[in-house]
Design an enzyme around this catalytic site. Structure first.
Site, PDB file in Angstrom:
ATOM      1  N   LYS A  23       0.830  -1.206   0.000  1.00  0.00           N
ATOM      2  CA  LYS A  23       0.000   0.000   0.000  1.00  0.00           C
ATOM      3  C   LYS A  23       0.864   1.254   0.000  1.00  0.00           C
ATOM      4  O   LYS A  23       0.557   2.227  -0.708  1.00  0.00           O
ATOM      5  CB  LYS A  23      -0.911  -0.013   1.220  1.00  0.00           C
ATOM      6  CG  LYS A  23      -1.607   1.321   1.537  1.00  0.00           C
ATOM      7  CD  LYS A  23      -2.317   1.256   2.851  1.00  0.00           C
ATOM      8  CE  LYS A  23      -2.902   2.608   3.242  1.00  0.00           C
ATOM      9  NZ  LYS A  23      -1.843   3.614   3.575  1.00  0.00           N
ATOM     10  N   ASN A  24       1.940   1.247   0.792  1.00  0.00           N
ATOM     11  CA  ASN A  24       2.771   2.435   0.935  1.00  0.00           C
ATOM     12  C   ASN A  24       3.687   2.691  -0.256  1.00  0.00           C
ATOM     13  O   ASN A  24       4.412   3.678  -0.274  1.00  0.00           O
ATOM     14  CB  ASN A  24       3.616   2.330   2.207  1.00  0.00           C
ATOM     15  CG  ASN A  24       2.781   2.496   3.459  1.00  0.00           C
ATOM     16  OD1 ASN A  24       1.611   2.882   3.395  1.00  0.00           O
ATOM     17  ND2 ASN A  24       3.363   2.202   4.598  1.00  0.00           N
ATOM     18  N   CYS A 121      -5.200   8.283   8.566  1.00  0.00           N
ATOM     19  CA  CYS A 121      -5.432   7.812   9.934  1.00  0.00           C
ATOM     20  C   CYS A 121      -4.944   8.826  10.953  1.00  0.00           C
ATOM     21  O   CYS A 121      -3.916   9.476  10.769  1.00  0.00           O
ATOM     22  CB  CYS A 121      -4.723   6.478  10.154  1.00  0.00           C
ATOM     23  SG  CYS A 121      -5.379   5.146   9.125  1.00  0.00           S
ATOM     24  N   ASP A 311       4.402   0.335  11.929  1.00  0.00           N
ATOM     25  CA  ASP A 311       3.161  -0.329  11.537  1.00  0.00           C
ATOM     26  C   ASP A 311       3.105  -1.786  11.974  1.00  0.00           C
ATOM     27  O   ASP A 311       2.046  -2.414  11.904  1.00  0.00           O
ATOM     28  CB  ASP A 311       2.957  -0.240  10.021  1.00  0.00           C
ATOM     29  CG  ASP A 311       2.604   1.174   9.576  1.00  0.00           C
ATOM     30  OD1 ASP A 311       1.692   1.752  10.177  1.00  0.00           O
ATOM     31  OD2 ASP A 311       3.243   1.689   8.657  1.00  0.00           O
TER      32      ASP A 311
END
Length: 440
Positions: A23-24, A121, A311
């Site tokens: 995703k990153n 977030c 994370d």
């Protein structure tokens, strides 16, 4: 109507799943496609909300985007890029923090950019001042609007020396995307060097960029006049792989994660083994399992790469609630990342958070009055509870806790998890989890 997941926990997760591109990284590679008029093809793309948001942002700027979720292939042809109406940009305001990275490419192509309010977030300040300072140093002019930012570069962007006081991933990406076509040579010091950053550099090099990375977090970017399209396969999502590994540990399970890669996860694998987990590396993935017996408590300190990734911290904390003794976790990357522990305590965990630096070093939050250290006493038997997803990684951690807990939990707000975990419901069912999606 909100989505709620009914979780009947207390059973080990067992089976095989697949993880695709990070995703990153994927969203940043999609933005990089704007730096050329030619077609770019990205493979191993996950079907997550962030990909949808960036695809829509590309389309409203005039790019053609063709995505095949089943194959995991996305094709982007910028063609004639245009500046959208502010109302179109505003429609996506708050959906993602990715729009700030559109600035450099749009300023190169159009000389101006419209950037909506930034979402993402709520795990800390995550300021964009680094981004804006880089853009302004490169020659951009900022005009703040009610709906976001309007940036202008009437004379184009020019290379400058950039020093980051903290190795911010986002600011490093911003500098790379802005510098590759800027006039002159950019020297970036204090850069982030995460695997996702290195994969973005590989994409930019395929496009024709001139980038060298030194061993002291210094990156040199020699601006070029023109770039061309790329074809690239995204590196696997090490965060998702680590999350499923922690789920195996917390539930006493056995999960093979196809697509997981050893090299970008070496630090995680060391911690996983020290806690008492077992793993085996295959050519196409990694098997993670709880070998039985007691788990070990230990100290963990998060850090930028090559340290233990922030994370990974939240799902690992869930596993540590089942470890024998006292574990200490010192969070040094985000100042507000322990809010998720309240729900764990409600489920029976014994976790206390502190303002002090309870690690091997004093970090930048040490004198700032933030609760950034946690002490976990275990093992504790978790019981079911109704919880609400606070953010992407904390939400998945709540889900792990619900799966490990005895009884039936209701997890609300699970749509947030779709931002970064592809087909997570299907994966849960493939691991024999007893879950049911209901509507509020």
């Amino acid at each position: 109507m909100g989505e709620i997941l009914k979780v009947n926990g207390g059973q080990p997760l067992v089976g095989e799943i697949n993880v695709r591109g990070a995703k990153n990284f994927v969203s940043k590679a999609m933005v990089a496609a704007l730096l050329t008029e030619e077609t770019s093809v990205l493979r191993n793309v996950p079907n997550i909300r962030d990909v949808e948001v960036v695809s829509e942002l590309l389309r409203i700027h005039g790019a053609a985007v063709d995505y095949d979720p089943a194959a995991g292939i996305i094709s982007i042809t910028p063609g004639k890029i245009r500046l959208p109406d502010p109302a179109e940009v505003d429609r996506l305001a708050g959906s993602s923090r990715i729009p700030i990275l559109f600035c450099g490419p749009l300023l190169h192509v159009l000389g101006e950019a419209l950037i909506p309010d930034l979402g993402g977030c709520h795990i800390g300040d995550r300021p964009v001042n680094f981004h804006l300072q880089v853009l302004e140093d490169f020659g951009a002019i900022r005009d703040e609007k009610d709906w976001g930012l309007h940036l202008l570069a009437p004379n184009g962007l020019r290379a400058r020396k950039v020093h980051l006081p903290y190795p911010s991933v986002g600011a490093t990406e911003q500098t790379l995307l802005s510098a590759v076509r800027a006039r002159g040579i950019t020297e970036l010091t204090g850069a982030a060097i995460e695997p996702e950053i290195m994969d973005l550099i590989a994409v930019l090099q395929k496009m024709g960029a001139l980038i060298t990375v030194d061993t002291d977090r210094t990156i040199h970017i020699e601006g070029v006049e023109k770039l061309h399209g790329y074809t690239h396969t995204a590196l696997a999502d090490r965060i998702e792989a680590g999350s499923w590994a922690c789920a195996a540990l917390a539930t006493g399970g056995d999960i093979t994660v196809h697509g997981a890669q050893q090299e970008p996860m070496m630090n995680f694998l060391n911690v996983f083994r020290k806690v008492g987990g077992a793993f085996e590396v295959y050519d196409d993935g990694i098997r993670f399992w709880h070998p039985g017996g007691k788990l070990n408590s230990l100290p963990i300190e998060t850090d930028v790469h090559p340290g233990f990734m922030t994370d990974w911290q939240q799902p690992m904390v869930v596993a540590l609630t089942q470890a024998e003794g006292v574990s200490i976790v010192h969070e040094t990357v985000y100042e507000n990342r322990f809010g998720f522990t309240k729900a764990l305590n409600d489920m029976g965990a014994h976790i206390q958070v502190y303002r002090e630096c309870l690690g091997g070093k004093r970090c930048r939050f040490g004198l700032e009055n933030y609760y950034h250290s946690a002490v976990i006493q275990g093992p504790t038997k978790l019981h079911a509870a109704d919880v609400e997803v606070p953010d992407l990684r904390g939400g998945f951690s709540h889900l792990i806790a619900a799966l490990a807990a005895e009884g039936t939990s209701l997890v609300s707000g699970i749509g947030i998890i779709n931002r970064g975990y592809e087909y997570f419901l299907a994966k849960l069912r493939a691991l024999n989890a007893d879950v049911e999606l209901i509507r509020d």
